[in-house]
Design a protein around this motif. Structure first.
Motif, PDB file in Angstrom:
ATOM      1  N   GLN A 106     -12.768   2.650 -25.063  1.00  0.00           N
ATOM      2  CA  GLN A 106     -13.082   3.378 -23.843  1.00  0.00           C
ATOM      3  C   GLN A 106     -12.671   2.524 -22.647  1.00  0.00           C
ATOM      4  N   GLY A 107     -12.602   3.172 -21.499  1.00  0.00           N
ATOM      5  CA  GLY A 107     -12.233   2.445 -20.294  1.00  0.00           C
ATOM      6  C   GLY A 107     -10.748   2.451 -20.015  1.00  0.00           C
ATOM      7  N   GLY A 108      -9.996   3.303 -20.706  1.00  0.00           N
ATOM      8  CA  GLY A 108      -8.562   3.381 -20.441  1.00  0.00           C
ATOM      9  C   GLY A 108      -7.742   3.152 -21.686  1.00  0.00           C
ATOM     10  N   GLN A 109      -6.447   3.290 -21.545  1.00  0.00           N
ATOM     11  CA  GLN A 109      -5.535   3.105 -22.660  1.00  0.00           C
ATOM     12  C   GLN A 109      -5.421   1.619 -22.999  1.00  0.00           C
ATOM     13  N   ALA A 110      -5.281   1.337 -24.282  1.00  0.00           N
ATOM     14  CA  ALA A 110      -5.208  -0.051 -24.727  1.00  0.00           C
ATOM     15  C   ALA A 110      -3.928  -0.723 -24.221  1.00  0.00           C
ATOM     16  N   LEU A 111      -4.074  -2.003 -23.882  1.00  0.00           N
ATOM     17  CA  LEU A 111      -2.957  -2.812 -23.430  1.00  0.00           C
ATOM     18  C   LEU A 111      -2.661  -3.882 -24.471  1.00  0.00           C
ATOM     19  N   LYS A 112      -1.426  -4.327 -24.523  1.00  0.00           N
ATOM     20  CA  LYS A 112      -1.091  -5.427 -25.407  1.00  0.00           C
ATOM     21  C   LYS A 112      -1.773  -6.700 -24.918  1.00  0.00           C
ATOM     22  N   ALA A 113      -2.312  -7.451 -25.864  1.00  0.00           N
ATOM     23  CA  ALA A 113      -3.001  -8.684 -25.493  1.00  0.00           C
ATOM     24  C   ALA A 113      -2.062  -9.680 -24.827  1.00  0.00           C
ATOM     25  N   SER A 114      -0.784  -9.575 -25.103  1.00  0.00           N
ATOM     26  CA  SER A 114       0.186 -10.490 -24.495  1.00  0.00           C
ATOM     27  C   SER A 114       0.274 -10.301 -22.981  1.00  0.00           C
ATOM     28  N   LEU A 115      -0.153  -9.133 -22.484  1.00  0.00           N
ATOM     29  CA  LEU A 115      -0.127  -8.894 -21.041  1.00  0.00           C
ATOM     30  C   LEU A 115      -1.103  -9.804 -20.298  1.00  0.00           C
ATOM     31  N   VAL A 116      -2.138 -10.283 -21.001  1.00  0.00           N
ATOM     32  CA  VAL A 116      -3.078 -11.201 -20.361  1.00  0.00           C
ATOM     33  C   VAL A 116      -2.337 -12.461 -19.908  1.00  0.00           C
ATOM     34  N   THR A 117      -1.470 -12.973 -20.786  1.00  0.00           N
ATOM     35  CA  THR A 117      -0.668 -14.153 -20.434  1.00  0.00           C
ATOM     36  C   THR A 117       0.296 -13.838 -19.303  1.00  0.00           C
ATOM     37  N   ASP A 118       0.887 -12.645 -19.343  1.00  0.00           N
ATOM     38  CA  ASP A 118       1.832 -12.262 -18.281  1.00  0.00           C
ATOM     39  C   ASP A 118       1.131 -12.175 -16.929  1.00  0.00           C
ATOM     40  N   VAL A 119      -0.076 -11.617 -16.915  1.00  0.00           N
ATOM     41  CA  VAL A 119      -0.828 -11.509 -15.669  1.00  0.00           C
ATOM     42  C   VAL A 119      -1.201 -12.896 -15.153  1.00  0.00           C
ATOM     43  N   ALA A 120      -1.602 -13.773 -16.069  1.00  0.00           N
ATOM     44  CA  ALA A 120      -2.012 -15.125 -15.671  1.00  0.00           C
ATOM     45  C   ALA A 120      -0.867 -15.912 -15.034  1.00  0.00           C
ATOM     46  N   LYS A 121       0.388 -15.546 -15.364  1.00  0.00           N
ATOM     47  CA  LYS A 121       1.550 -16.254 -14.828  1.00  0.00           C
ATOM     48  C   LYS A 121       1.961 -15.765 -13.444  1.00  0.00           C
ATOM     49  N   GLN A 122       1.375 -14.676 -12.977  1.00  0.00           N
ATOM     50  CA  GLN A 122       1.773 -14.125 -11.682  1.00  0.00           C
ATOM     51  C   GLN A 122       1.352 -15.047 -10.541  1.00  0.00           C
ATOM     52  N   THR A 123       2.128 -15.051  -9.501  1.00  0.00           N
ATOM     53  CA  THR A 123       1.852 -15.889  -8.333  1.00  0.00           C
ATOM     54  C   THR A 123       0.526 -15.490  -7.691  1.00  0.00           C
ATOM     55  N   GLY A 124      -0.336 -16.460  -7.457  1.00  0.00           N
ATOM     56  CA  GLY A 124      -1.616 -16.200  -6.817  1.00  0.00           C
ATOM     57  C   GLY A 124      -2.758 -15.950  -7.771  1.00  0.00           C
ATOM     58  N   VAL A 125      -2.477 -15.909  -9.093  1.00  0.00           N
ATOM     59  CA  VAL A 125      -3.522 -15.670 -10.088  1.00  0.00           C
ATOM     60  C   VAL A 125      -4.056 -17.011 -10.569  1.00  0.00           C
ATOM     61  N   ALA A 126      -5.371 -17.188 -10.476  1.00  0.00           N
ATOM     62  CA  ALA A 126      -5.997 -18.430 -10.943  1.00  0.00           C
ATOM     63  C   ALA A 126      -6.349 -18.355 -12.416  1.00  0.00           C
ATOM     64  N   SER A 127      -6.838 -17.193 -12.857  1.00  0.00           N
ATOM     65  CA  SER A 127      -7.251 -17.039 -14.255  1.00  0.00           C
ATOM     66  C   SER A 127      -7.231 -15.563 -14.622  1.00  0.00           C
ATOM     67  N   ALA A 128      -6.965 -15.296 -15.896  1.00  0.00           N
ATOM     68  CA  ALA A 128      -6.965 -13.919 -16.410  1.00  0.00           C
ATOM     69  C   ALA A 128      -7.530 -13.921 -17.824  1.00  0.00           C
ATOM     70  N   VAL A 129      -8.408 -12.961 -18.098  1.00  0.00           N
ATOM     71  CA  VAL A 129      -9.068 -12.870 -19.405  1.00  0.00           C
ATOM     72  C   VAL A 129      -9.065 -11.411 -19.842  1.00  0.00           C
ATOM     73  N   GLY A 130      -8.771 -11.180 -21.124  1.00  0.00           N
ATOM     74  CA  GLY A 130      -8.775  -9.826 -21.663  1.00  0.00           C
ATOM     75  C   GLY A 130     -10.093  -9.487 -22.336  1.00  0.00           C
ATOM     76  N   ALA A 131     -10.449  -8.211 -22.325  1.00  0.00           N
ATOM     77  CA  ALA A 131     -11.666  -7.730 -22.985  1.00  0.00           C
ATOM     78  C   ALA A 131     -11.386  -6.346 -23.551  1.00  0.00           C
ATOM     79  N   LEU A 132     -12.143  -5.996 -24.575  1.00  0.00           N
ATOM     80  CA  LEU A 132     -11.990  -4.694 -25.223  1.00  0.00           C
ATOM     81  C   LEU A 132     -13.307  -3.945 -25.149  1.00  0.00           C
ATOM     82  N   SER A 133     -13.286  -2.760 -24.536  1.00  0.00           N
ATOM     83  CA  SER A 133     -14.490  -1.936 -24.405  1.00  0.00           C
ATOM     84  C   SER A 133     -14.484  -0.857 -25.471  1.00  0.00           C
ATOM     85  N   LEU A 134     -15.596  -0.757 -26.192  1.00  0.00           N
ATOM     86  CA  LEU A 134     -15.708   0.210 -27.286  1.00  0.00           C
ATOM     87  C   LEU A 134     -16.951   1.060 -27.108  1.00  0.00           C
ATOM     88  N   ASN A 135     -16.891   2.252 -27.660  1.00  0.00           N
ATOM     89  CA  ASN A 135     -18.067   3.105 -27.769  1.00  0.00           C
ATOM     90  C   ASN A 135     -18.283   3.415 -29.240  1.00  0.00           C
TER      91      ASN A 135
END
Length: 486
Positions: free
Chosen positions: A98-127
């Protein structure tokens, strides 16, 4: 000479000085009150956003849920064996993201590499929707007639009508709750960051794929769960190692699992539904948001400002009033107080024609007369500032002491949280609307910046009044004093 004359003149015109000071005091007190209430509104909104967002989170990255295909209804399906003659209890769990369509876990690393990002963490929401209960088979019965006139001879009987089923049915419990997969290597960011472990312990970095769980305090109380007990999800038992209590509001998550275990439950290996992000600079959040949206297509980036726009209820109404009406009203009152002080000072100067004319005749230059009037006005302003700060602090303290309760409505979501519903017969599992209303106690903190602003306004008010009165006094001539003599 300047100080002695200043003290004598203020003592001689106490009423006029007090009227000017009180006018400035009311305007300054209103500014302090509005600023402190606005600060309280900001704190209240921060509490609401933390419950939605996560402590320390600047933005989240998600992906909109895709529309279900013809073969996927998007709803859980349950299959039970109704052919058995026994009344054995049957149970089935359905785990859905729940909470939207699933994303590849590798995107967490891609987001963390963006300019201005200090930290990025992935989570999975389930019902998780758990249905358990039993079927009771009915008994087929037919009615018979013993009349001799019927076929079958004397004493015979023949079945009449269709067989009817007596008894039977189904009785099932439905319990729906939410599960969050947590990255145990960085628990300061993500769904567990807004809660504090009050009993037991939290996950360790070595438990990335361990069958352990942390449950919320409300869910544990409702289901009589304690440390060392187990919770079963889809036939998998998890040892409860901790009880989590939300820091500021009721959490919407009931059970926390290591991320890999949550991915296994949902058959979503190497997938997440939400990426929590913190920025290196809180002032560059909009820039970081634009960078992520540009470089990682197909995602939705939501900031705390975006979430603040969705908060409604009395908190939003009061915040809008304090921000717009309150601030404009305080500015209007402050301007009026400045004008009144200036007019009263100018009027007082007009009544001192003989005094200033005589001083000039004695050799006082215009600048010295002007300095005297400005000095008196600044003292009036400082007195008004002190009174205004006192009144403003009293008003802010009163608001904090009363602590009026405001309601923040976050909107309802179609999910069932924590509770269970009961159905009988042939009904199917349903979803209940999760309550998204929070009660927030309002406070009115006064900062040093607000007090400094009040002092600055008091001095400014005195200078404005003194400038107008001094300008008028500087235009007087010794001849004006002679004319005023009867």
């Amino acid at each position: 000479m300047f100080g002695i004359y200043l003290k004598r003149e203020l003592s001689r015109r106490k009423k006029a000085a007090l009227v000017i000071a009180l006018g400035l005091a009311l305007g300054i007190a209103l500014v302090i009150t509005v600023n402190s209430v606005s600060a309280g509104m900001t704190q209240a909104q921060d509490k609401v956003l933390k419950s939605l967002y996560g402590l320390g989170t600047d933005m989240t990255v998600t992906k909109a849920q895709a529309a279900p295909t013809d073969s996927e209804s998007g709803r859980p399906r349950f299959e039970f064996d109704a052919g058995s003659d026994s009344d054995d209890t049957q149970s089935s769990d359905r785990v859905m993201t729940q909470g939207g369509q699933a994303l590849k876990a590798s995107l967490v690393t891609d987001v963390a590499k963006q300019t201005g990002v200090a930290s990025a963490v992935g989570a999975l929401s389930l019902n998780v929707t758990k249905v358990d209960g039993s079927f009771t088979q009915g008994t087929a019965e037919s009615s018979t007639s013993g009349s001799d006139s019927q076929q079958g001879g004397p004493g015979g009987g023949q079945s009449t009508g269709q067989p009817r089923v007596q008894g039977g049915g189904a009785n099932f419990d439905v319990n729906s709750y939410t599960v969050a997969g947590v990255d145990v290597t960085n628990q300061d960011l993500g769904p567990l960051a807004t809660s504090k472990i009050t009993t037991g312990k939290t996950f360790t970095t070595a438990q990335t794929n361990s069958k352990v769980a942390v449950v919320s305090a409300s869910y544990a109380k409702e289901n009589e769960l304690t440390i060392a007990k187990t919770i079963t999800i889809s036939d998998t038992k998890y040892d409860i190692i901790g009880i989590a209590t939300p820091d500021s509001s009721e959490s919407t998550t009931d059970v926390y699992l290591p991320l890999k275990q949550a991915q296994t439950l949902a058959d979503s290996a190497d997938q997440v539904t939400t990426i929590y992000v913190t920025a290196t600079d809180s002032k560059q959040i909009d820039t970081v948001k634009a960078t992520i949206q540009k470089n990682i297509s197909g995602t939705t980036v939501t900031t705390s400002a975006d979430l603040a726009d969705t908060v409604s209820g009395s908190l939003s109404t009061a915040s809008n009033l304090a921000t717009s009406v309150g601030k404009w009203l305080s500015i209007a009152v402050l301007i009026a107080a400045f004008l009144v002080a200036a007019l009263l000072t100018s009027s007082a100067v007009s009544r001192r024609v003989r005094e200033f004319g005589t001083l000039k005749a004695l050799g006082w230059p215009s600048r010295k007369v002007t300095r005297q009037v400005v000095g008196e006005s600044i003292v009036n302003g400082l007195i008004g500032g002190a009174l205004g700060i006192g009144i403003g602090l009293a008003a802010a303290y009163t608001v904090t002491a009363i602590s009026p309760t405001l309601t923040a409505e976050l909107g309802s979501t179609a999910s069932a949280g924590g509770g269970g519903g009961r159905m009988a017969g042939g009904g199917g599992p349903g979803q209940q609307a999760a309550s998204s209303t929070m009660d927030i106690a309002l406070s009115a903190p006064v900062s040093l910046t607000t007090i400094a602003l009040a002092a600055g306004l008091a001095i400014a008010g005195g200078l404005i009044a003194g400038a107008m009165g001094g300008w008028r006094a500087s235009r007087m001539r010794p001849a004006d004093a002679l004319r005023s003599v009867q």
